[in-house]
Scaffold this motif. Structure first.
Motif, PDB file in Angstrom:
ATOM      1  N   UNK A  90     -28.376 -79.657 -29.488  1.00 44.70           N
ATOM      2  CA  UNK A  90     -28.982 -79.152 -28.263  1.00 44.70           C
ATOM      3  C   UNK A  90     -28.664 -77.666 -28.194  1.00 44.70           C
ATOM      4  N   UNK A  91     -29.724 -76.841 -28.101  1.00 45.19           N
ATOM      5  CA  UNK A  91     -29.531 -75.392 -28.186  1.00 45.19           C
ATOM      6  C   UNK A  91     -30.446 -74.686 -27.197  1.00 45.19           C
ATOM      7  N   UNK A  92     -29.902 -73.698 -26.480  1.00 45.95           N
ATOM      8  CA  UNK A  92     -30.699 -72.857 -25.589  1.00 45.95           C
ATOM      9  C   UNK A  92     -31.639 -71.991 -26.407  1.00 45.95           C
ATOM     10  N   UNK A  93     -32.859 -71.816 -25.903  1.00 47.40           N
ATOM     11  CA  UNK A  93     -33.857 -71.069 -26.667  1.00 47.40           C
ATOM     12  C   UNK A  93     -34.292 -69.794 -25.955  1.00 47.40           C
ATOM     13  N   UNK A  94     -35.302 -69.868 -25.138  1.00 50.54           N
ATOM     14  CA  UNK A  94     -35.900 -68.691 -24.506  1.00 50.54           C
ATOM     15  C   UNK A  94     -34.955 -68.151 -23.431  1.00 50.54           C
ATOM     16  N   UNK A  95     -34.512 -66.920 -23.598  1.00 53.57           N
ATOM     17  CA  UNK A  95     -33.581 -66.306 -22.659  1.00 53.57           C
ATOM     18  C   UNK A  95     -34.361 -65.481 -21.647  1.00 53.57           C
ATOM     19  N   UNK A  96     -34.069 -65.703 -20.355  1.00 57.93           N
ATOM     20  CA  UNK A  96     -34.706 -64.942 -19.276  1.00 57.93           C
ATOM     21  C   UNK A  96     -33.945 -63.639 -19.056  1.00 57.93           C
ATOM     22  N   UNK A  98     -32.133 -62.814 -16.664  1.00 60.44           N
ATOM     23  CA  UNK A  98     -30.802 -63.010 -16.091  1.00 60.44           C
ATOM     24  C   UNK A  98     -29.810 -63.568 -17.118  1.00 60.44           C
ATOM     25  N   UNK A  99     -30.169 -63.567 -18.397  1.00 62.12           N
ATOM     26  CA  UNK A  99     -29.338 -63.976 -19.535  1.00 62.12           C
ATOM     27  C   UNK A  99     -29.130 -65.486 -19.632  1.00 62.12           C
ATOM     28  N   UNK A 100     -29.866 -66.264 -18.847  1.00 58.88           N
ATOM     29  CA  UNK A 100     -29.818 -67.723 -18.963  1.00 58.88           C
ATOM     30  C   UNK A 100     -31.054 -68.197 -19.707  1.00 58.88           C
ATOM     31  N   UNK A 101     -30.911 -69.263 -20.456  1.00 55.29           N
ATOM     32  CA  UNK A 101     -32.062 -69.756 -21.203  1.00 55.29           C
ATOM     33  C   UNK A 101     -32.986 -70.552 -20.279  1.00 55.29           C
ATOM     34  N   UNK A 102     -34.277 -70.423 -20.513  1.00 50.99           N
ATOM     35  CA  UNK A 102     -35.261 -71.154 -19.713  1.00 50.99           C
ATOM     36  C   UNK A 102     -35.726 -72.413 -20.442  1.00 50.99           C
ATOM     37  N   UNK A 103     -35.502 -72.474 -21.721  1.00 45.91           N
ATOM     38  CA  UNK A 103     -35.886 -73.634 -22.529  1.00 45.91           C
ATOM     39  C   UNK A 103     -34.692 -74.068 -23.373  1.00 45.91           C
ATOM     40  N   UNK A 127     -33.364 -83.385 -46.567  1.00 41.42           N
ATOM     41  CA  UNK A 127     -33.139 -83.496 -45.124  1.00 41.42           C
ATOM     42  C   UNK A 127     -34.397 -83.083 -44.396  1.00 41.42           C
ATOM     43  N   UNK A 128     -34.671 -83.790 -43.309  1.00 41.55           N
ATOM     44  CA  UNK A 128     -35.848 -83.520 -42.478  1.00 41.55           C
ATOM     45  C   UNK A 128     -35.371 -83.326 -41.042  1.00 41.55           C
ATOM     46  N   UNK A 129     -35.957 -82.340 -40.366  1.00 40.89           N
ATOM     47  CA  UNK A 129     -35.620 -82.073 -38.967  1.00 40.89           C
ATOM     48  C   UNK A 129     -36.881 -82.029 -38.132  1.00 40.89           C
ATOM     49  N   UNK A 130     -36.735 -82.416 -36.880  1.00 37.98           N
ATOM     50  CA  UNK A 130     -37.817 -82.296 -35.907  1.00 37.98           C
ATOM     51  C   UNK A 130     -37.178 -81.967 -34.568  1.00 37.98           C
ATOM     52  N   UNK A 131     -37.942 -81.329 -33.686  1.00 37.00           N
ATOM     53  CA  UNK A 131     -37.377 -80.926 -32.409  1.00 37.00           C
ATOM     54  C   UNK A 131     -38.398 -81.087 -31.290  1.00 37.00           C
ATOM     55  N   UNK A 132     -37.876 -81.093 -30.088  1.00 38.29           N
ATOM     56  CA  UNK A 132     -38.661 -81.043 -28.862  1.00 38.29           C
ATOM     57  C   UNK A 132     -37.943 -80.089 -27.925  1.00 38.29           C
ATOM     58  N   UNK A 133     -38.717 -79.351 -27.147  1.00 43.38           N
ATOM     59  CA  UNK A 133     -38.114 -78.449 -26.172  1.00 43.38           C
ATOM     60  C   UNK A 133     -38.303 -79.005 -24.768  1.00 43.38           C
ATOM     61  N   UNK A 134     -37.388 -78.638 -23.894  1.00 42.67           N
ATOM     62  CA  UNK A 134     -37.460 -79.072 -22.503  1.00 42.67           C
ATOM     63  C   UNK A 134     -36.896 -77.964 -21.620  1.00 42.67           C
ATOM     64  N   UNK A 135     -37.264 -77.968 -20.334  1.00 41.86           N
ATOM     65  CA  UNK A 135     -36.767 -76.919 -19.434  1.00 41.86           C
ATOM     66  C   UNK A 135     -35.251 -76.989 -19.293  1.00 41.86           C
ATOM     67  N   UNK A 136     -34.613 -75.846 -19.275  1.00 41.83           N
ATOM     68  CA  UNK A 136     -33.163 -75.794 -19.151  1.00 41.83           C
ATOM     69  C   UNK A 136     -32.686 -76.288 -17.789  1.00 41.83           C
TER      70      UNK A 136
END
Length: 167
Positions: A90-96, A98-103, A127-136
């Motif tokens: 689980x990793x923070x992605x899009x940073x707003x 205010x320095x907090x991630x939005x996704x 190895x295979x990876x897949x991901x989904x994003x969600x609101x922080x």
């Protein structure tokens, strides 16, 4: 000028009503040589989400058994499929501003060993990876059931395509 409207309308109607569909069930399996498959349980080495291993194993078996003519056996199979779930991240992605991630991104990684005992050169160890994003603003506990289900479906598709479908 009057006929061109009818021709254009007819062509448009023809394009809308026609569709081409391809279905790649069974992939590139040579059923004259290959008749059986053994799918080992993939253990979850992450221990972040307890139902994940059983969900993954069921989806993987269902895909390989239902979409091929291979018969599942417990030993001495023509094709052997084994591996493990190696990462739940689980990793923070899009940073707003205010320095907090939005996704936030949930990524699951699975290591697969596919051995074709009947046809040389068809083995896969990857190895295979897949991901989904969600609101922080959402908790992982609130969204993980849905996200893990979607990620597993994508992983099973990718694994199937890399092994049986030979893409």
């Amino acid at each position: 000028m009057g006929w061109s409207k009818y021709i254009l309308s007819g062509a448009l109607l023809l394009l809308v009503s026609c569709s081409i569909s391809y279905k790649f069930e069974g992939g590139s399996v040579n059923y004259d040589l290959t008749k059986t498959i053994h799918i080992a349980d993939f253990p979850d080495r992450t221990s972040f989400y307890s139902p994940m291993a059983s969900m993954f194993n069921l989806a993987l078996r269902r895909r390989f058994v239902e979409q091929t003519r291979l018969r599942e056996v417990s030993s001495n199979a023509d094709i052997e499929l084994e591996g493990e779930i190696t990462d739940f991240n689980v990793q923070g992605m899009a940073v707003k501003e205010d320095a907090y991630s939005s996704q936030t991104r949930l990524t699951i990684t699975v290591h697969v060993q596919y051995i074709n005992n009947k046809e040389a050169g068809k083995d896969v160890d990857q190895s295979f990876s897949a991901f989904q994003e969600f609101p922080s603003t959402s908790s992982i506990n609130d969204v993980q059931d849905d996200l893990v289900t979607k990620i597993i479906a994508e992983l099973v598709d990718v694994i199937y395509n890399a092994t049986i479908a030979n893409w």
